[in-house]
Scaffold this motif. Structure first.
Motif, PDB file in Angstrom:
ATOM      1  N   VAL A  24       0.875  -1.291   0.031  1.00 43.01           N
ATOM      2  CA  VAL A  24       0.049   0.015   0.015  1.00 43.01           C
ATOM      3  C   VAL A  24       0.720   1.315   0.133  1.00 43.01           C
ATOM      4  O   VAL A  24       1.562   1.452   0.940  1.00 43.01           O
ATOM      5  CB  VAL A  24      -0.928   0.147   1.269  1.00 43.01           C
ATOM      6  N   SER A  25       0.863   2.035  -1.111  1.00 48.46           N
ATOM      7  CA  SER A  25       1.878   3.001  -1.259  1.00 48.46           C
ATOM      8  C   SER A  25       1.123   4.600  -1.084  1.00 48.46           C
ATOM      9  O   SER A  25      -0.085   4.619  -1.248  1.00 48.46           O
ATOM     10  CB  SER A  25       2.303   3.280  -2.653  1.00 48.46           C
ATOM     11  N   ALA A  26       1.775   5.655  -1.073  1.00 50.12           N
ATOM     12  CA  ALA A  26       1.340   6.883  -0.843  1.00 50.12           C
ATOM     13  C   ALA A  26       0.922   7.282  -2.229  1.00 50.12           C
ATOM     14  O   ALA A  26       1.702   7.312  -3.129  1.00 50.12           O
ATOM     15  CB  ALA A  26       2.216   7.650  -0.242  1.00 50.12           C
ATOM     16  N   PRO A  27      -0.555   7.648  -2.326  1.00 46.02           N
ATOM     17  CA  PRO A  27      -0.791   8.128  -3.439  1.00 46.02           C
ATOM     18  C   PRO A  27      -0.442   9.459  -3.904  1.00 46.02           C
ATOM     19  O   PRO A  27      -0.673  10.083  -5.024  1.00 46.02           O
ATOM     20  CB  PRO A  27      -2.531   8.101  -3.489  1.00 46.02           C
ATOM     21  N   MET A  28      -0.051  10.489  -2.794  1.00 48.37           N
ATOM     22  CA  MET A  28       0.256  11.721  -3.094  1.00 48.37           C
ATOM     23  C   MET A  28       1.228  12.215  -1.967  1.00 48.37           C
ATOM     24  O   MET A  28       1.426  11.496  -0.972  1.00 48.37           O
ATOM     25  CB  MET A  28      -0.871  12.785  -3.027  1.00 48.37           C
ATOM     26  N   PRO A  29       2.034  13.238  -2.140  1.00 51.57           N
ATOM     27  CA  PRO A  29       2.897  13.516  -1.074  1.00 51.57           C
ATOM     28  C   PRO A  29       2.227  14.160  -0.056  1.00 51.57           C
ATOM     29  O   PRO A  29       1.070  14.675   0.046  1.00 51.57           O
ATOM     30  CB  PRO A  29       3.988  14.635  -1.461  1.00 51.57           C
ATOM     31  N   GLY A  30       2.629  14.050   1.230  1.00 50.37           N
ATOM     32  CA  GLY A  30       1.916  14.573   2.483  1.00 50.37           C
ATOM     33  C   GLY A  30       2.642  14.199   3.847  1.00 50.37           C
ATOM     34  O   GLY A  30       3.638  13.535   3.770  1.00 50.37           O
ATOM     35  N   ASN A  31       1.867  14.376   4.945  1.00 51.24           N
ATOM     36  CA  ASN A  31       2.131  14.080   6.134  1.00 51.24           C
ATOM     37  C   ASN A  31       1.137  12.924   6.724  1.00 51.24           C
ATOM     38  O   ASN A  31       0.273  13.037   6.572  1.00 51.24           O
ATOM     39  CB  ASN A  31       2.126  15.150   7.224  1.00 51.24           C
ATOM     40  N   ILE A  32       1.950  12.185   7.380  1.00 51.81           N
ATOM     41  CA  ILE A  32       1.269  11.102   8.081  1.00 51.81           C
ATOM     42  C   ILE A  32       0.508  11.667   9.514  1.00 51.81           C
ATOM     43  O   ILE A  32       1.312  11.924  10.238  1.00 51.81           O
ATOM     44  CB  ILE A  32       1.902   9.712   8.382  1.00 51.81           C
ATOM     45  N   LEU A  33      -0.853  11.795   9.411  1.00 50.95           N
ATOM     46  CA  LEU A  33      -1.345  12.243  10.782  1.00 50.95           C
ATOM     47  C   LEU A  33      -1.787  11.149  11.760  1.00 50.95           C
ATOM     48  O   LEU A  33      -1.475  11.460  12.848  1.00 50.95           O
ATOM     49  CB  LEU A  33      -2.526  12.854  10.336  1.00 50.95           C
ATOM     50  N   ASP A  34      -1.893   9.954  11.263  1.00 46.16           N
ATOM     51  CA  ASP A  34      -2.106   8.861  12.171  1.00 46.16           C
ATOM     52  C   ASP A  34      -1.933   7.647  11.414  1.00 46.16           C
ATOM     53  O   ASP A  34      -2.347   7.348  10.306  1.00 46.16           O
ATOM     54  CB  ASP A  34      -3.519   8.980  12.904  1.00 46.16           C
ATOM     55  N   VAL A  35      -1.704   6.589  12.341  1.00 44.80           N
ATOM     56  CA  VAL A  35      -1.513   5.118  11.779  1.00 44.80           C
ATOM     57  C   VAL A  35      -2.496   4.450  12.624  1.00 44.80           C
ATOM     58  O   VAL A  35      -2.310   4.318  13.871  1.00 44.80           O
ATOM     59  CB  VAL A  35      -0.042   4.458  11.985  1.00 44.80           C
ATOM     60  N   LYS A  36      -3.304   3.781  11.946  1.00 46.14           N
ATOM     61  CA  LYS A  36      -4.410   3.114  12.444  1.00 46.14           C
ATOM     62  C   LYS A  36      -4.538   1.485  12.675  1.00 46.14           C
ATOM     63  O   LYS A  36      -4.894   0.861  13.616  1.00 46.14           O
ATOM     64  CB  LYS A  36      -5.934   3.235  11.965  1.00 46.14           C
ATOM     65  N   VAL A  37      -3.321   1.030  12.206  1.00 48.64           N
ATOM     66  CA  VAL A  37      -3.058  -0.264  12.381  1.00 48.64           C
ATOM     67  C   VAL A  37      -1.548  -0.708  12.714  1.00 48.64           C
ATOM     68  O   VAL A  37      -0.753   0.236  12.782  1.00 48.64           O
ATOM     69  CB  VAL A  37      -3.301  -1.095  11.016  1.00 48.64           C
ATOM     70  N   SER A  38      -1.552  -2.037  13.243  1.00 53.03           N
ATOM     71  CA  SER A  38       0.077  -2.411  13.626  1.00 53.03           C
ATOM     72  C   SER A  38       0.318  -3.930  12.765  1.00 53.03           C
ATOM     73  O   SER A  38      -0.435  -4.422  12.630  1.00 53.03           O
ATOM     74  CB  SER A  38       0.225  -2.459  14.972  1.00 53.03           C
ATOM     75  N   ALA A  39       1.546  -3.994  13.000  1.00 49.95           N
ATOM     76  CA  ALA A  39       2.067  -5.234  12.276  1.00 49.95           C
ATOM     77  C   ALA A  39       1.172  -6.619  12.874  1.00 49.95           C
ATOM     78  O   ALA A  39       1.092  -6.597  13.983  1.00 49.95           O
ATOM     79  CB  ALA A  39       3.489  -5.453  12.239  1.00 49.95           C
ATOM     80  N   GLY A  40       0.775  -7.521  11.940  1.00 50.37           N
ATOM     81  CA  GLY A  40       0.002  -8.461  12.724  1.00 50.37           C
ATOM     82  C   GLY A  40      -1.616  -8.344  12.739  1.00 50.37           C
ATOM     83  O   GLY A  40      -2.176  -9.253  12.994  1.00 50.37           O
ATOM     84  N   ALA A  41      -2.090  -7.192  12.398  1.00 51.62           N
ATOM     85  CA  ALA A  41      -3.459  -6.991  12.705  1.00 51.62           C
ATOM     86  C   ALA A  41      -4.159  -7.457  11.367  1.00 51.62           C
ATOM     87  O   ALA A  41      -3.740  -7.334  10.471  1.00 51.62           O
ATOM     88  CB  ALA A  41      -3.735  -5.654  12.842  1.00 51.62           C
ATOM     89  N   SER A  42      -5.680  -8.147  11.600  1.00 54.01           N
ATOM     90  CA  SER A  42      -6.257  -8.482  10.313  1.00 54.01           C
ATOM     91  C   SER A  42      -7.153  -7.207  10.196  1.00 54.01           C
ATOM     92  O   SER A  42      -7.546  -6.744  10.885  1.00 54.01           O
ATOM     93  CB  SER A  42      -7.200  -9.820  10.786  1.00 54.01           C
ATOM     94  N   VAL A  43      -7.376  -7.225   8.831  1.00 55.01           N
ATOM     95  CA  VAL A  43      -7.953  -5.792   8.364  1.00 55.01           C
ATOM     96  C   VAL A  43      -8.882  -6.489   7.209  1.00 55.01           C
ATOM     97  O   VAL A  43      -8.553  -7.350   6.241  1.00 55.01           O
ATOM     98  CB  VAL A  43      -6.972  -4.955   7.698  1.00 55.01           C
TER      99      VAL A  43
END
Length: 128
Positions: free
Chosen positions: A62-81
């Motif tokens: 999952v890549s960034a579609p545009m340049p910007g700043n990451i405001l929040d990360v909602k998942v962590s490694a190992g999480a089922s989505v």
């Protein structure tokens, strides 16, 4: 006269500059097709924000579609989505953009953190 090849936003332009004597009228511009611009030199690769452990990269990136700043990360490694679930929030041009999971799966690695500045194509999350 001097000839210059100028590239603006990926489009090549052949520019002719003529120095005029004081008081002389400029000549009418001649139409010339743009010469093909030489291939740009590859930019040096920047290191990803937090490095993922070896072998932790997932099959789906999952890549960034545009340049910007990451405001929040909602998942962590190992999480089922599930498909469409928000992975992180990317701020670009004063807009908050939800970056969502393209399919059901498990998060293999998170390659961004809150406050990171990302460019187009930077890997944000990998999934299996």
């Amino acid at each position: 006269m001097k000839h210059f090849n100028i590239t603006v936003n990926g489009a090549a332009y052949d520019v002719v500059v003529e120095e005029l004597a004081e008081g002389a009228a400029p000549a009418a511009p001649a139409a010339r097709p743009a010469a093909p611009a030489p291939a740009p030199a590859p930019a040096p690769a920047a290191a990803p924000a937090p490095a993922a452990p070896a072998g932790a990269a997932g099959a789906v990136v999952v890549s960034a579609p545009m340049p910007g700043n990451i405001l929040d990360v909602k998942v962590s490694a190992g999480a089922s989505v599930k498909a469409g679930e928000v992975l992180c929030i990317l701020e670009a041009m004063k807009m908050e953009n939800e970056i969502v999971a393209p399919q059901d799966g498990t998060v293999a690695s998170v390659n961004c953190a809150k406050g990171d500045v990302v460019n187009v194509g930077d890997t944000l999350v990998t999934m299996n």
